[in-house]
Design a protein around this motif. Structure first.
Motif, mmCIF file in Angstrom:
data_model
loop_
_atom_site.group_PDB
_atom_site.id
_atom_site.type_symbol
_atom_site.label_atom_id
_atom_site.label_comp_id
_atom_site.label_asym_id
_atom_site.label_seq_id
_atom_site.Cartn_x
_atom_site.Cartn_y
_atom_site.Cartn_z
ATOM 1 N N LEU A 186 3.531 -21.452 22.503
ATOM 2 C CA LEU A 186 3.665 -22.855 22.152
ATOM 3 C C LEU A 186 4.837 -23.047 21.204
ATOM 4 C CD1 LEU A 186 0.539 -22.438 22.918
ATOM 5 C CD2 LEU A 186 0.307 -24.693 21.894
ATOM 6 N N PRO A 187 6.035 -23.270 21.742
ATOM 7 C CA PRO A 187 7.163 -23.587 20.869
ATOM 8 C C PRO A 187 6.946 -24.986 20.294
ATOM 9 C CG PRO A 187 7.806 -23.868 23.150
ATOM 10 C CD PRO A 187 6.414 -23.293 23.150
ATOM 11 N N SER A 188 7.259 -25.154 19.020
ATOM 12 C CA SER A 188 7.048 -26.454 18.397
ATOM 13 C C SER A 188 8.022 -26.680 17.253
ATOM 14 C CB SER A 188 5.613 -26.578 17.881
ATOM 15 O OG SER A 188 5.365 -25.614 16.878
ATOM 16 N N SER B 226 8.773 -36.198 12.157
ATOM 17 C CA SER B 226 8.757 -37.015 10.943
ATOM 18 C C SER B 226 7.495 -37.879 10.970
ATOM 19 C CB SER B 226 10.003 -37.910 10.887
ATOM 20 O OG SER B 226 9.904 -38.921 11.870
ATOM 21 N N PRO B 227 7.083 -38.419 9.833
ATOM 22 C CA PRO B 227 5.900 -39.309 9.842
ATOM 23 C C PRO B 227 6.065 -40.483 10.809
ATOM 24 C CG PRO B 227 6.441 -38.698 7.601
ATOM 25 C CD PRO B 227 7.557 -38.176 8.476
ATOM 26 N N GLU B 228 7.284 -40.973 10.955
ATOM 27 C CA GLU B 228 7.526 -42.109 11.861
ATOM 28 C C GLU B 228 7.375 -41.705 13.336
ATOM 29 O OE1 GLU B 228 8.998 -42.442 8.037
ATOM 30 O OE2 GLU B 228 9.972 -41.142 9.519
ATOM 31 N N GLU B 229 7.686 -40.450 13.655
ATOM 32 C CA GLU B 229 7.612 -39.970 15.036
ATOM 33 C C GLU B 229 6.197 -39.559 15.444
ATOM 34 O OE1 GLU B 229 11.783 -37.669 15.802
ATOM 35 O OE2 GLU B 229 10.439 -36.797 14.302
ATOM 36 N N THR B 230 5.337 -39.294 14.486
ATOM 37 C CA THR B 230 4.004 -38.775 14.764
ATOM 38 C C THR B 230 3.120 -39.856 15.372
ATOM 39 O OG1 THR B 230 4.209 -37.232 12.917
ATOM 40 C CG2 THR B 230 1.981 -37.649 13.760
ATOM 41 N N GLY C 34 1.382 -33.747 14.071
ATOM 42 C CA GLY C 34 2.698 -33.696 13.441
ATOM 43 C C GLY C 34 3.708 -32.752 14.052
ATOM 44 N N LEU C 35 3.437 -32.277 15.256
ATOM 45 C CA LEU C 35 4.364 -31.358 15.917
ATOM 46 C C LEU C 35 4.727 -31.874 17.304
ATOM 47 C CD1 LEU C 35 2.626 -27.938 15.160
ATOM 48 C CD2 LEU C 35 4.682 -28.847 14.063
ATOM 49 N N ARG C 36 5.940 -31.581 17.736
ATOM 50 C CA ARG C 36 6.319 -31.717 19.140
ATOM 51 C C ARG C 36 6.193 -30.318 19.710
ATOM 52 N NH1 ARG C 36 8.375 -34.947 22.766
ATOM 53 N NH2 ARG C 36 9.792 -34.181 24.385
#
Length: 146
Positions: free
Chosen positions: A134-136, A140-144, A119-121
């Motif tokens: 680790l920057p993050s 969204s649920p759609e992007e995961t 769930g993270l970029r």
């Protein structure tokens, strides 16, 4: 607390909970990297020490030379990366922006920004001492990715 004027003893007595202290070869270089790559703010910056603030949290940088009688000094590598096995996660940092700034600030993008199944970029960036940051930011649920 005014980090610029607090005495070392008063600062030490105010510390609570979990603390983080990074031993670095050059405090000014490390503080400049953290400011440039991640927008952190350094206080009490000297050759020996800095208090670094990010997202309401604070941690410390200490120069290797300040650890002359400390038991950890003998464990520090003379060269090469430090902090193997630890991830310093910055949950409110734009990984794309941090990765774009990191090289110019003296860091190395070890893993470019990617969307992760948890769930993270996030990206993995090594600072000049070899610590992994680790920057993050949340997806969204759609992007995961599944």
């Amino acid at each position: 607390m005014d980090y610029e004027t607090v005495s070392p003893a008063d600062f030490g007595r105010a510390l609570r909970g979990l603390g983080l202290n990074l031993l670095v070869r050059d405090v000014a270089r490390s503080a400049a990297f953290l400011e440039a790559a991640f927008g952190m703010q350094a206080h009490r910056l000297s050759r020996d020490f800095a208090i670094v603030e990010y997202g309401g949290a604070r941690f410390q940088l200490h120069g290797d030379h300040t650890y002359g009688a400390n038991v950890l000094l003998g464990m520090l590598p003379e060269a090469g990366p430090r902090g193997g096995g630890i991830e310093l996660r910055l949950y409110d940092s734009d990984p794309d922006a941090a990765a774009a700034r990191a090289a110019a600030a003296g860091g190395q993008v070890l893993a470019p920004p990617r969307d992760k199944p948890h769930g993270l970029r996030e990206a993995v960036i090594l600072d000049p001492d070899g610590y992994a940051w680790l920057p993050s930011c949340p997806l969204s649920p759609e992007e995961t990715p599944q």
